[in-house]
Design a protein around this motif. Sequence first.
Motif, PDB file in Angstrom:
ATOM      1  N   UNK A 153       2.599  15.281  -1.822  1.00  0.00           N
ATOM      2  CA  UNK A 153       1.364  16.004  -2.129  1.00  0.00           C
ATOM      3  C   UNK A 153       0.142  15.262  -1.595  1.00  0.00           C
ATOM      4  N   UNK A 154       0.176  13.923  -1.674  1.00  0.00           N
ATOM      5  CA  UNK A 154      -0.929  13.100  -1.184  1.00  0.00           C
ATOM      6  C   UNK A 154      -0.410  11.689  -0.960  1.00  0.00           C
ATOM      7  N   UNK A 155      -1.059  10.953  -0.067  1.00  0.00           N
ATOM      8  CA  UNK A 155      -0.626   9.583   0.195  1.00  0.00           C
ATOM      9  C   UNK A 155      -1.798   8.767   0.707  1.00  0.00           C
ATOM     10  N   UNK A 156      -1.658   7.456   0.588  1.00  0.00           N
ATOM     11  CA  UNK A 156      -2.682   6.514   1.025  1.00  0.00           C
ATOM     12  C   UNK A 156      -2.138   5.669   2.170  1.00  0.00           C
ATOM     13  N   UNK A 157      -3.025   4.926   2.808  1.00  0.00           N
ATOM     14  CA  UNK A 157      -2.629   3.986   3.841  1.00  0.00           C
ATOM     15  C   UNK A 157      -2.280   2.630   3.250  1.00  0.00           C
TER      16      UNK A 157
ATOM     17  N   UNK B  98      -7.693   7.101  -4.272  1.00  0.00           N
ATOM     18  CA  UNK B  98      -7.171   8.423  -3.933  1.00  0.00           C
ATOM     19  C   UNK B  98      -7.251   9.304  -5.174  1.00  0.00           C
ATOM     20  N   UNK B  99      -7.961  10.423  -5.097  1.00  0.00           N
ATOM     21  CA  UNK B  99      -8.149  11.319  -6.241  1.00  0.00           C
ATOM     22  C   UNK B  99      -7.435  12.636  -5.952  1.00  0.00           C
ATOM     23  N   UNK B 100      -6.596  13.056  -6.899  1.00  0.00           N
ATOM     24  CA  UNK B 100      -5.789  14.271  -6.713  1.00  0.00           C
ATOM     25  C   UNK B 100      -5.877  15.155  -7.955  1.00  0.00           C
ATOM     26  N   UNK B 101      -5.697  16.442  -7.736  1.00  0.00           N
ATOM     27  CA  UNK B 101      -5.626  17.417  -8.829  1.00  0.00           C
ATOM     28  C   UNK B 101      -4.191  17.894  -8.970  1.00  0.00           C
ATOM     29  N   UNK B 102      -3.605  17.673 -10.135  1.00  0.00           N
ATOM     30  CA  UNK B 102      -2.225  18.046 -10.388  1.00  0.00           C
ATOM     31  C   UNK B 102      -2.175  19.368 -11.152  1.00  0.00           C
ATOM     32  N   UNK B 103      -1.428  20.311 -10.633  1.00  0.00           N
ATOM     33  CA  UNK B 103      -1.204  21.595 -11.295  1.00  0.00           C
ATOM     34  C   UNK B 103       0.012  21.433 -12.206  1.00  0.00           C
ATOM     35  N   UNK B 104      -0.214  21.278 -13.498  1.00  0.00           N
ATOM     36  CA  UNK B 104       0.901  21.039 -14.421  1.00  0.00           C
ATOM     37  C   UNK B 104       1.787  22.272 -14.563  1.00  0.00           C
ATOM     38  N   UNK B 105       1.230  23.458 -14.321  1.00  0.00           N
ATOM     39  CA  UNK B 105       2.053  24.669 -14.382  1.00  0.00           C
ATOM     40  C   UNK B 105       3.101  24.691 -13.275  1.00  0.00           C
ATOM     41  N   UNK B 106       2.873  23.939 -12.234  1.00  0.00           N
ATOM     42  CA  UNK B 106       3.846  23.874 -11.139  1.00  0.00           C
ATOM     43  C   UNK B 106       5.177  23.304 -11.619  1.00  0.00           C
ATOM     44  N   UNK B 107       5.140  22.445 -12.627  1.00  0.00           N
ATOM     45  CA  UNK B 107       6.375  21.861 -13.164  1.00  0.00           C
ATOM     46  C   UNK B 107       7.288  22.962 -13.696  1.00  0.00           C
TER      47      UNK B 107
ATOM     48  N   UNK C 103       0.817  -1.200   0.000  1.00  0.00           N
ATOM     49  CA  UNK C 103       0.000   0.000   0.000  1.00  0.00           C
ATOM     50  C   UNK C 103       0.850   1.248   0.000  1.00  0.00           C
ATOM     51  N   UNK C 104       0.358   2.307   0.655  1.00  0.00           N
ATOM     52  CA  UNK C 104       1.089   3.573   0.794  1.00  0.00           C
ATOM     53  C   UNK C 104       1.421   4.205  -0.564  1.00  0.00           C
ATOM     54  N   UNK C 105       0.432   4.181  -1.454  1.00  0.00           N
ATOM     55  CA  UNK C 105       0.561   4.911  -2.714  1.00  0.00           C
ATOM     56  C   UNK C 105       0.846   6.378  -2.405  1.00  0.00           C
ATOM     57  N   UNK C 106       1.526   7.029  -3.327  1.00  0.00           N
ATOM     58  CA  UNK C 106       2.094   8.333  -3.010  1.00  0.00           C
ATOM     59  C   UNK C 106       2.110   9.215  -4.250  1.00  0.00           C
ATOM     60  N   UNK C 107       1.796  10.488  -4.060  1.00  0.00           N
ATOM     61  CA  UNK C 107       1.960  11.493  -5.110  1.00  0.00           C
ATOM     62  C   UNK C 107       3.019  12.475  -4.634  1.00  0.00           C
ATOM     63  N   UNK C 108       4.114  12.562  -5.382  1.00  0.00           N
ATOM     64  CA  UNK C 108       5.188  13.496  -5.061  1.00  0.00           C
ATOM     65  C   UNK C 108       5.169  14.645  -6.055  1.00  0.00           C
ATOM     66  N   UNK C 109       5.270  15.857  -5.543  1.00  0.00           N
ATOM     67  CA  UNK C 109       5.295  17.060  -6.373  1.00  0.00           C
ATOM     68  C   UNK C 109       6.666  17.224  -7.025  1.00  0.00           C
TER      69      UNK C 109
END
Length: 254
Positions: free
Chosen positions: A220-224, A230-239, A208-214
């Motif tokens: 940015x977000x993580x699971x157990x 897990x639903x996330x919104x990614x700001x592509x301009x942040x790149x 488990x422990x899926x992860x979104x890294x900026x």
Amino acid sequence: MRVALSQITSAPSPSANLELVAAQVKTAAADGASVVLFPEATMACFGTSLGPIAEPLDGPWASAVRDIASEHDVLVVAGMFTPSPDGRVFNTLLATSRAHHVGYDKIHLYDAFGFQESRTVAPGDDLVVLGDIGLATCYDVRFPGVFTGLADEGTSVVLLGASWGAGPGKREQWELLVRARALDSTCWVVACGQADPGVPSKAPTGIGHSLVAAPDGSVFASAGADPELLVVDLDLDRVARVRENIPVLANRRL
């Protein structure tokens, strides 16, 4: 870009897992996701005999996933197994939608921690990029060149499917590696693993422990450990903003 990470526990049965894919995509699409990422080995869990279940990308399993993706107008990315000419299989990350139907064959095979993936799985050779999105699988996360290579091809988001092996320190390594690859490539790294099945296994069946890294390496977000969507919104301009401040790709000399 709204992305759903479907942290599931795959069964040995491809048909049962296909039903799970259909249900998860329906829920994710209803929540506005345009991309639904499943783990490595979504088609069938590790510990299953892979040769008899492997199918080409135009076979019934991948075609059914494409139909699901098309019905809900999303991109579905899910791990499966396809035949290799040498009698082994490829560990393939299927990416399918109305516009795309391609597979990334895992380049780096998990011959580590007492497991020998290369015994039954053949390595792939080529990176796969779909516009802003690049693909990677599990053990690839230990190899920075995959992620910088995807960034060089124009990627802003790397979708990483995994079935991470359990063991001492493995969760810490997983989280560190996902964050480091995001920082190496200054990309979003969206890493979806198999949920912890709750029973010991010699095969890498997930923690488990899926992860979104900026792009700056922050979480940015993580699971157990348990199954989760897990639903996330990614700001592509942040790149672009991060790459202006941390221009590691532009500053490379080797």
